[in-house]
Design a protein around this motif. Structure first.
Motif: not given
Ligand SMILES: [Zn+2]
Length: 165
Positions: A30-42
């Motif tokens: 198990r690992f804990s991590a952060a992320h986000y979804y963002y496409l710079p071309q949009l």
């Protein structure tokens, strides 16, 4: 009329081949991590429309579970397919050190221009783990990556598709 009779019997050459048990060992970490979804071309609004709350570039966290399946013949002396001490060291170097308590978008160079989806993550883990296991003559045969109790991906490596490069 003479009919030639065919001899359909075959002799089997003696070889030194013996059967050996092949076992799959599954290790879960198990690992804990952060992320986000963002496409710079949009645009901002297009990202929000496509990814909803996940487009917030401050990120959000998950407790990921990664199940690693290593398959092979048992060592006749130890009864092991893989020495768990070796596997633990590899997982520490390839997964935990890079991902645990990290922001995947910002801290892992591979994800600078890729969305850290489960699909991208599991392909990345496969490459990293396969590179580390192959020199030890260990066969990575499957990965399962959970984002939470309700969502996971399975991966068994790449397949060859004709006509594509
Ligand atoms: Zn998420």
């Amino acid at each position: 009329m003479t009919v030639a009779l065919q001899d359909n019997t075959h002799t089997t050459a003696k070889t030194n081949v013996a059967l050996t048990p092949v076992v799959s060992v599954v290790k879960k970490i198990r690992f804990s991590a952060a992320h986000y979804y963002y496409l710079p071309q949009l645009s901002e609004s297009e990202n929000k429309a496509r990814f909803g709350l996940c487009a917030n570039t401050h990120g959000h966290g998950h407790n990921y579970d990664l199940c690693i399946t290593v398959s092979g013949p048992m060592d006749p002396q130890t009864g092991m397919v893989v020495n768990l001490k070796d596997l633990k060291h590899i997982l520490e170097e390839t997964v935990m050190r890079q991902f645990h308590f990290k922001n995947i978008n910002l801290d892992v160079p591979y994800f600078k221009d890729k969305l850290p989806t489960l699909e991208h993550l599991v392909v990345y883990f496969w490459q990293e783990l396969n590179n580390a296991l192959t020199p030890l003559s260990l066969q990575l045969s499957a990965l399962r990556l959970y984002e939470d109790d309700t969502l996971f991906v399975d991966y068994w490596g790449e397949i060859m598709i004709e006509g594509q490069q």
